[in-house]
Design a protein around this motif. Structure first.
Motif, PDB file in Angstrom:
ATOM      1  N   SER A 198       0.763  -1.120   0.126  1.00 55.21           N
ATOM      2  CA  SER A 198       0.075   0.057   0.132  1.00 55.21           C
ATOM      3  C   SER A 198       0.960   1.187  -0.084  1.00 55.21           C
ATOM      4  O   SER A 198       1.975   1.068   0.116  1.00 55.21           O
ATOM      5  N   GLN A 199       0.169   2.411  -0.195  1.00 50.51           N
ATOM      6  CA  GLN A 199       1.097   3.517  -0.207  1.00 50.51           C
ATOM      7  C   GLN A 199       1.689   3.747   1.205  1.00 50.51           C
ATOM      8  O   GLN A 199       3.116   4.079   1.355  1.00 50.51           O
ATOM      9  N   ARG A 200       0.972   3.580   2.203  1.00 53.13           N
ATOM     10  CA  ARG A 200       1.293   3.613   3.713  1.00 53.13           C
ATOM     11  C   ARG A 200       2.542   2.642   3.915  1.00 53.13           C
ATOM     12  O   ARG A 200       3.641   2.900   4.550  1.00 53.13           O
ATOM     13  N   GLU A 201       2.469   1.417   3.542  1.00 56.83           N
ATOM     14  CA  GLU A 201       3.455   0.379   3.558  1.00 56.83           C
ATOM     15  C   GLU A 201       4.832   0.642   2.898  1.00 56.83           C
ATOM     16  O   GLU A 201       5.791   0.827   3.527  1.00 56.83           O
ATOM     17  N   LYS A 248      11.156   4.361   4.396  1.00 58.87           N
ATOM     18  CA  LYS A 248      11.588   5.276   5.620  1.00 58.87           C
ATOM     19  C   LYS A 248      11.366   6.878   4.951  1.00 58.87           C
ATOM     20  O   LYS A 248      12.172   7.783   5.322  1.00 58.87           O
ATOM     21  N   GLY A 307       7.953   8.422   5.201  1.00 58.08           N
ATOM     22  CA  GLY A 307       6.891   8.873   5.779  1.00 58.08           C
ATOM     23  C   GLY A 307       5.594   8.214   5.068  1.00 58.08           C
ATOM     24  O   GLY A 307       5.750   8.014   3.893  1.00 58.08           O
ATOM     25  N   GLU A 308       4.638   8.240   5.879  1.00 53.20           N
ATOM     26  CA  GLU A 308       3.458   7.518   5.481  1.00 53.20           C
ATOM     27  C   GLU A 308       2.566   8.159   4.304  1.00 53.20           C
ATOM     28  O   GLU A 308       2.046   7.162   3.454  1.00 53.20           O
ATOM     29  N   ASN A 309       2.695   9.253   4.022  1.00 51.93           N
ATOM     30  CA  ASN A 309       1.854   9.975   2.889  1.00 51.93           C
ATOM     31  C   ASN A 309       3.047  10.356   1.879  1.00 51.93           C
ATOM     32  O   ASN A 309       2.564  10.590   0.726  1.00 51.93           O
ATOM     33  N   GLY A 352       5.913   3.951   2.013  1.00 54.84           N
ATOM     34  CA  GLY A 352       6.242   5.002   2.832  1.00 54.84           C
ATOM     35  C   GLY A 352       6.972   4.340   3.919  1.00 54.84           C
ATOM     36  O   GLY A 352       8.302   4.918   4.443  1.00 54.84           O
ATOM     37  N   ALA A 353       6.551   3.356   4.950  1.00 52.38           N
ATOM     38  CA  ALA A 353       7.312   3.008   5.902  1.00 52.38           C
ATOM     39  C   ALA A 353       8.368   2.167   5.553  1.00 52.38           C
ATOM     40  O   ALA A 353       9.640   2.192   6.299  1.00 52.38           O
TER      41      ALA A 353
END
Length: 139
Positions: free
Chosen positions: A92-95, A101, A103-105, A97-98
């Motif tokens: 996912s986009q959030r995954e 490293k 950021g989630e957005n 980003g994490a």
């Protein structure tokens, strides 16, 4: 929430001259570092030669062409490439980003073309595109 289709009128008057303009497309050259892509630019144009008016999202085709040139010439991935690789990696986009490293957005912004990824993020995207099995190691 569903996106609504925006219907633009078929004609408008030129703000400066009052000339009648009709909705259509014209070829438009997008040049970056000496390389050119010609796109069909939607807008309102006069019957003969002359300047037109572009409104709303008409310039999106120019932005897309510029991003394609930057991807080709500078190696900066386009929003479509970023989305393709992220989807290929089943993130996912959030995954993403994490994992990266950043950021989630961040991937939402990358994929909407609001922000270009940094050099290290670009390099990691390129490596994971070629070797998707490495995602397990990063998790």
């Amino acid at each position: 929430m569903t996106a609504k289709a925006i219907h633009l009128p078929d004609t408008m008057f030129a703000p400066e001259t009052g000339e009648l303009l009709t909705r259509g497309v014209r070829p438009f050259d997008v040049t970056y570092k000496g390389e050119t892509i010609t796109v069909d630019l939607p807008g309102y144009y006069p019957a003969g030669d002359g300047d037109g008016v572009v409104v709303g999202k008409d310039m999106a085709v120019v932005d897309e062409a510029m991003r394609a040139l930057k991807e080709k010439l500078d190696g900066i991935p386009s929003p479509a490439t970023i989305r393709r690789v992220r989807t290929k990696l089943k993130l996912s986009q959030r995954e993403a980003g994490a994992l990266f490293k950043v950021g989630e957005n961040a991937f939402d912004k990358y994929e909407r073309g609001l922000v270009e990824p940094s050099g290290p993020t670009t390099q990691l995207l390129r490596v994971l595109d070629r070797h998707p099995d490495l995602v397990r190691e990063l998790k």
